[in-house]
Design an enzyme around this catalytic site. Structure first.
Site, PDB file in Angstrom:
ATOM      1  N   HIS A 103     -47.748  94.472   2.190  1.00  0.00           N
ATOM      2  CA  HIS A 103     -48.830  95.461   2.158  1.00  0.00           C
ATOM      3  C   HIS A 103     -49.879  95.237   3.239  1.00  0.00           C
ATOM      4  O   HIS A 103     -50.243  94.090   3.526  1.00  0.00           O
ATOM      5  CB  HIS A 103     -49.501  95.428   0.788  1.00  0.00           C
ATOM      6  CG  HIS A 103     -48.542  95.606  -0.339  1.00  0.00           C
ATOM      7  ND1 HIS A 103     -48.056  94.543  -1.080  1.00  0.00           N
ATOM      8  CD2 HIS A 103     -47.957  96.713  -0.839  1.00  0.00           C
ATOM      9  CE1 HIS A 103     -47.218  94.996  -1.998  1.00  0.00           C
ATOM     10  NE2 HIS A 103     -47.130  96.306  -1.873  1.00  0.00           N
ATOM     11  N   ASP A 124     -50.281  90.755   2.544  1.00  0.00           N
ATOM     12  CA  ASP A 124     -49.239  89.901   1.978  1.00  0.00           C
ATOM     13  C   ASP A 124     -47.919  90.247   2.654  1.00  0.00           C
ATOM     14  O   ASP A 124     -47.905  90.848   3.726  1.00  0.00           O
ATOM     15  CB  ASP A 124     -49.182  90.020   0.451  1.00  0.00           C
ATOM     16  CG  ASP A 124     -48.849  91.439  -0.028  1.00  0.00           C
ATOM     17  OD1 ASP A 124     -48.396  92.265   0.789  1.00  0.00           O
ATOM     18  OD2 ASP A 124     -49.042  91.714  -1.233  1.00  0.00           O
ATOM     19  N   SER A 152     -47.015 101.199  -4.455  1.00  0.00           N
ATOM     20  CA  SER A 152     -48.140 100.283  -4.255  1.00  0.00           C
ATOM     21  C   SER A 152     -49.028 100.642  -3.083  1.00  0.00           C
ATOM     22  O   SER A 152     -50.153 100.151  -2.998  1.00  0.00           O
ATOM     23  CB  SER A 152     -47.620  98.851  -4.073  1.00  0.00           C
ATOM     24  OG  SER A 152     -46.717  98.780  -2.985  1.00  0.00           O
TER      25      SER A 152
END
Length: 364
Positions: free
Chosen positions: A343, A340, A50
């Protein structure tokens, strides 16, 4: 015979002319071999998780997605794109830093055109890891899957421009790989799937073996210039602070020490592969220390909050738990290191991407 044995040297005028030519053109020759913002890199390709995924998970069946608000609220047009950020992610920013393009599209995006392919795409998948079990547990693209898509990509480019031009394109492009955090944070420390069978020494050895196989396969497919990101201080991301940092939500040092151990082995692996693969230029890119510096002195970088993410309570939410109905989401993400629970914000990504580019340019 006398004429044949006579050594003819350059005249003084020709030497001066040659010197003048070198003075004029040598800097440009050198510059053409430098990875910088001058656009000499034809394409950028991204593999991993990610930290680099620009939306591939949108096009597979999995739960780990971010194609809904508030993700993407600071992206162009304010639209969620599958990036785990409020804006762009590192793969976009690295492509921009090389002067290639501002956005690195997801390979699986059906709107990708030939020109997009020729200047690079992203194969990364949020939730993936070196360990195939990590990707399997999240139903996302494993590194093997990502390599399979890259082979498919290569076939498309061969058909469009021919084998020779494809080989040249790949050999001159920059490949960025960022993966491994999920293997430790979401697999080893969060479940007994691997920790019941491996101690951390053995598991990091296992990951390094898998990493070695991946890099050699990527090289065999034509990649030559490969930047490999280290693991960050994963124990300091908000979710890990919540799960392992105690009442004070301090950094989970067990996870950080595991990342340090892995990073030392990764650096040694890259040195070894550079000696074994004759045309390879693999680069160990330190992410651990730049992010640690930000976390230890956030004010120096313009941040106010380092231990919580912007979304919701900031303590654990990510993916589906960070949505438009999540209460408490901050107004100004640029003041937060993390968007978040896992990240970084786009602002933090910009700082880290700049650190990546500086390290890469030192190799040339």
């Amino acid at each position: 015979m006398a004429l044949l044995s006579h050594k003819v040297g350059p005249s003084s005028s020709s030497v001066k002319a040659l010197a003048m030519i070198l003075c004029i053109f040598l800097p440009h020759i050198i510059a053409a071999r430098t990875l910088s913002t001058n656009g000499t890199i034809p394409a950028v390709f991204a593999f991993g998780d990610s930290t680099l995924d620009t939306g591939n998970n949108d096009y597979i069946t999995c739960l780990l997605k971010s194609n809904f608000p508030p993700y993407g609220r600071d992206f162009m047009g304010g639209k969620p794109t599958g990036r785990f950020s409020n804006g762009r992610v590192a793969s976009d920013l690295i492509a921009e830093g090389f002067g290639v393009k501002k956005i690195l599209p997801a390979y699986l995006d059906p709107n990708v055109q030939l020109q997009d392919l020729l200047t690079g795409v992203c194969f990364a998948s949020a939730g993936s890891g070196y360990d195939p079990l990590t990707a399997e547990s999240q139903s996302v693209l494993s590194l093997s899957n990502q390599l399979g898509l890259f082979k498919e990509y290569k076939g498309k480019i061969n058909a469009a421009v021919g084998n020779k031009r494809t080989a040249t394109l790949l050999s001159e492009s920059f490949f960025i790989v960022s993966i491994g955090s999920n293997d430790l944070a979401l697999n080893y420390f969060a479940t007994p799937l691997r920790s019941a069978h491996y101690d951390i020494q053995a598991y990091t050895d296992f990951l390094i073996e898998l990493a070695s196989n991946f890099f050699q396969k990527l090289y065999a497919l034509g990649a030559r210039v490969i930047g490999v990101a280290s693991l960050p201080p994963i124990g300091c991301v908000p979710a890990e602070r919540t799960l392992g940092g105690g009442m004070e939500r301090a950094c989970y040092e067990t996870a950080n020490q595991a990342a340090i151990l892995y990073n030392s082995k990764l650096s040694a692996l890259i040195d070894s592969l550079n000696k074994r693969l004759p045309e390879a230029l693999l680069m160990y890119i330190d992410i651990y220390n730049p992010l640690t510096s930000i976390i230890q002195d956030p004010a120096q970088y313009g941040f106010d909050v380092v231990d919580k993410g912007c979304c919701g309570t900031g303590t654990i939410e990510f993916g589906p738990l960070c949505n438009k109905d999540t209460r408490g989401t901050c107004n100004d993400a640029s003041k937060y290191v993390f968007w978040d629970g896992l990240h970084p914000t786009e602002t933090a990504c910009k700082i880290l991407s700049s650190a990546i580019l500086k390290q890469v340019n030192k190799f040339f």
